[in-house]
Design an enzyme around this catalytic site. Structure first.
Site, PDB file in Angstrom:
ATOM      1  N   GLN A  49     -19.029  32.303  32.399  1.00  0.00           N
ATOM      2  CA  GLN A  49     -17.469  31.896  32.373  1.00  0.00           C
ATOM      3  C   GLN A  49     -17.328  30.559  31.925  1.00  0.00           C
ATOM      4  OE1 GLN A  49     -14.688  32.038  35.613  1.00  0.00           O
ATOM      5  NE2 GLN A  49     -13.555  33.737  34.565  1.00  0.00           N
ATOM      6  N   CYS A  78      -6.588  30.715  34.841  1.00  0.00           N
ATOM      7  CA  CYS A  78      -6.631  29.846  35.777  1.00  0.00           C
ATOM      8  C   CYS A  78      -5.369  29.180  35.887  1.00  0.00           C
ATOM      9  CB  CYS A  78      -7.918  28.789  35.663  1.00  0.00           C
ATOM     10  SG  CYS A  78      -7.876  27.705  36.987  1.00  0.00           S
TER      11      CYS A  78
END
Length: 92
Positions: A49, A78
């Protein structure tokens, strides 16, 4: 940690989120975040990621790990302040 989880039956793991620009530009960062044992046969399947805000940089980072993972993920969720300042994650 991933190998410990795998020992107890986890079949698919993600790497920690890595910053694509730092991964591409900084060898020390790259080696610290994705070491020689990461992505080896005992650590597969593995999804790596990255956070990114530039497609070309993300592509270069992905190509650097493509032979040591099964997929590459672009973090789009995020919500942290650092993601807002860097224009990545949910602020992309």
């Amino acid at each position: 940690f991933r190998l410990l989880c795998r020992r107890y039956g986890t079949t698919l793991c993600y790497s920690p989120m890595m910053h694509s620009r730092l991964f591409v530009e900084d060898k020390a960062y790259r080696e610290e975040q994705f070491g020689p044992d990461d992505g080896m046969p005992a650590d597969r399947p593995l999804i790596v990621q990255f956070c990114a805000n530039h497609p070309d940089t993300f592509l270069i980072a992905a190509k650097q790990v493509q032979h040591r993972c099964d997929a590459v993920d672009l973090n789009l969720g995020c919500p942290q302040g650092i993601a807002k300042r860097g224009n990545y994650g949910s602020f992309l």
